[in-house]
Design a protein around this motif. Structure first.
Motif, mmCIF file in Angstrom:
data_model
loop_
_atom_site.group_PDB
_atom_site.id
_atom_site.type_symbol
_atom_site.label_atom_id
_atom_site.label_comp_id
_atom_site.label_asym_id
_atom_site.label_seq_id
_atom_site.Cartn_x
_atom_site.Cartn_y
_atom_site.Cartn_z
ATOM 1 N N SER A 5 13.565 2.794 -35.532
ATOM 2 C CA SER A 5 14.047 1.543 -34.955
ATOM 3 C C SER A 5 13.125 0.383 -35.327
ATOM 4 O O SER A 5 11.909 0.466 -35.179
ATOM 5 N N GLY A 6 13.717 -0.699 -35.780
ATOM 6 C CA GLY A 6 12.930 -1.882 -36.089
ATOM 7 C C GLY A 6 12.218 -2.427 -34.864
ATOM 8 O O GLY A 6 11.079 -2.896 -34.946
ATOM 9 N N LYS A 7 12.867 -2.350 -33.693
ATOM 10 C CA LYS A 7 12.244 -2.824 -32.461
ATOM 11 C C LYS A 7 10.985 -2.027 -32.146
ATOM 12 O O LYS A 7 9.966 -2.581 -31.718
ATOM 13 N N ASP A 8 11.049 -0.706 -32.351
ATOM 14 C CA ASP A 8 9.869 0.136 -32.113
ATOM 15 C C ASP A 8 8.764 -0.179 -33.110
ATOM 16 O O ASP A 8 7.581 -0.223 -32.755
ATOM 17 N N LEU A 9 9.152 -0.398 -34.358
ATOM 18 C CA LEU A 9 8.157 -0.696 -35.394
ATOM 19 C C LEU A 9 7.493 -2.044 -35.159
ATOM 20 O O LEU A 9 6.302 -2.212 -35.447
ATOM 21 N N LEU A 10 8.238 -3.007 -34.642
ATOM 22 C CA LEU A 10 7.665 -4.323 -34.366
ATOM 23 C C LEU A 10 6.541 -4.204 -33.340
ATOM 24 O O LEU A 10 5.449 -4.767 -33.524
ATOM 25 N N VAL A 11 6.779 -3.460 -32.273
ATOM 26 C CA VAL A 11 5.741 -3.255 -31.261
ATOM 27 C C VAL A 11 4.562 -2.488 -31.865
ATOM 28 O O VAL A 11 3.396 -2.837 -31.648
ATOM 29 N N ALA A 12 4.855 -1.439 -32.619
ATOM 30 C CA ALA A 12 3.786 -0.637 -33.213
ATOM 31 C C ALA A 12 2.945 -1.445 -34.192
ATOM 32 O O ALA A 12 1.719 -1.277 -34.263
ATOM 33 N N ASP A 13 3.583 -2.319 -34.941
ATOM 34 C CA ASP A 13 2.874 -3.174 -35.889
ATOM 35 C C ASP A 13 1.882 -4.077 -35.160
ATOM 36 O O ASP A 13 0.701 -4.159 -35.527
ATOM 37 N N LEU A 14 2.341 -4.744 -34.108
ATOM 38 C CA LEU A 14 1.486 -5.683 -33.394
ATOM 39 C C LEU A 14 0.510 -4.972 -32.453
ATOM 40 O O LEU A 14 -0.488 -5.563 -32.044
ATOM 41 N N ASN A 15 0.789 -3.717 -32.132
ATOM 42 C CA ASN A 15 -0.080 -2.948 -31.235
ATOM 43 C C ASN A 15 -1.025 -2.033 -32.017
ATOM 44 O O ASN A 15 -1.683 -1.183 -31.428
ATOM 45 N N HIS A 16 -1.101 -2.208 -33.327
ATOM 46 C CA HIS A 16 -1.912 -1.291 -34.129
ATOM 47 C C HIS A 16 -3.392 -1.444 -33.787
ATOM 48 O O HIS A 16 -3.851 -2.510 -33.388
ATOM 49 N N VAL A 17 -4.113 -0.345 -33.945
ATOM 50 C CA VAL A 17 -5.564 -0.348 -33.732
ATOM 51 C C VAL A 17 -6.271 -0.166 -35.066
ATOM 52 O O VAL A 17 -6.965 -1.051 -35.547
#
Length: 314
Positions: free
Chosen positions: A148-160
């Protein structure tokens, strides 16, 4: 034209031929091009690129010489010169691996117009040590046929430490990027961040879903210093500050609540405070405060401890 592959290079006379040869090994029946974006290299890099462009005039375009722009300016200037429906890239010190990668990624994107990007696995090579990204437990949840693009958007900005996928392992739909780039270019082309991948992945994720193709399509060489592989702790501090402030800007633009990005904010602010303490440099404290204010959150406990100990140092 189906695809444009950007070859980004700067001071890579020892490796740029390897990168170009890896692209030339692609077995792709569709129309495609290699766009070389040399960022004002002061060594022999451009001469090597000129020889390849002369040897393969129907496939390779070397963009005109320009003074050094930095990775963000160089990348997006190259994007604007691409003629392909889809865009990919390769760094001048890395290489593409599987010779079927481009064909297979094109066919996946052709078959499903709701996808904005398709990415492959990545091999990291550090000396003799080779690591496969899909073996990394933090990342392997993204290695599935459709994400899901929505999931990837959060994961992208939440990356460590790592992004959900490596941009250089991806082929993306130009129109998906242009959805944001055409109307809000400052949310994609962010020179103050010093990186091109985080805002670009965010734009693609906002535009559609992603797909993973189970091949090892790219090799990343960990060798020396780069934008994200800093050898100096002070440079690492500055880089982290730029990335996290850009992340705050992107989170507001895409409407992602800060509570969903706690992993990133806690880790980055704490890491910056730890670096400042290790360097015994109180002059870095205002930069930590600037980053905290960008997110409009309290300083995480670990960061508060590091900054307090730094202030107590003589």
């Amino acid at each position: 034209m189906k695809a444009s592959i950007i070859l980004l290079t700067y001071r890579q006379e020892k490796t740029v031929a390897r990168a170009l040869e890896s692209l030339l090994r692609q077995k792709c029946p569709y129309s495609w091009e290699i766009v070389i974006a040399d960022d004002g290299s002061p060594d022999g890099t451009r001469n090597i690129c000129q020889k390849y462009a002369a040897r393969y005039p129907d496939l390779i375009r070397l963009l005109p010489y320009a003074p050094n722009k930095g990775i963000v300016g160089n990348y997006f200037d190259a994007v604007e010169q691409c003629r392909g429906e889809y865009i990919g890239d390769c760094a001048g010190d890395d290489e593409w691996l599987d010779p079927t990668r481009l064909r297979r990624q094109i066919e996946i994107l052709d078959a499903d117009p709701t996808l904005s990007v398709v990415f492959s696995d990545v091999e990291e090579k550090d000396g003799e040590k080779v690591t496969l990204h899909s073996s990394n437990s933090i990342r392997n949840r993204w290695f599935r046929p459709r994400i899901s693009g929505k999931d990837l958007l959060v994961a992208d900005l939440n990356h460590v430490n790592t992004l959900p996928y490596t941009l250089s392992a991806a082929l993306y739909r130009r129109s998906a990027l242009m959805k944001t780039y055409a109307s809000n270019p400052e949310m994609v082309r962010m020179p103050e961040a010093g990186i091109e991948d985080v805002p670009l992945i965010a734009a693609l994720s906002d535009a559609g879903d992603a797909a993973y193709i189970p091949i090892v399509g790219y090799r990343y060489y960990i060798d020396g210093e780069s934008a994200s592989n800093n050898l100096s702790m002070e440079k690492d501090f500055r880089f982290t500050a730029r990335v996290t402030v850009a992340g705050a800007t992107l989170a507001r633009f895409y409407g992602i609540p800060v509570q969903k990005l706690k992993n990133h904010t806690d880790a980055k602010l704490s890491y910056m405070a730890a670096l400042a303490r290790h360097l015994h440099d109180r002059s870095l404290l205002p930069e930590i405060e600037r980053c905290r204010q960008a997110w409009n959150i309290p300083l995480p406990l670990r960061a508060r401890i590091h900054t307090l100990l730094l202030q107590l140092l003589r």
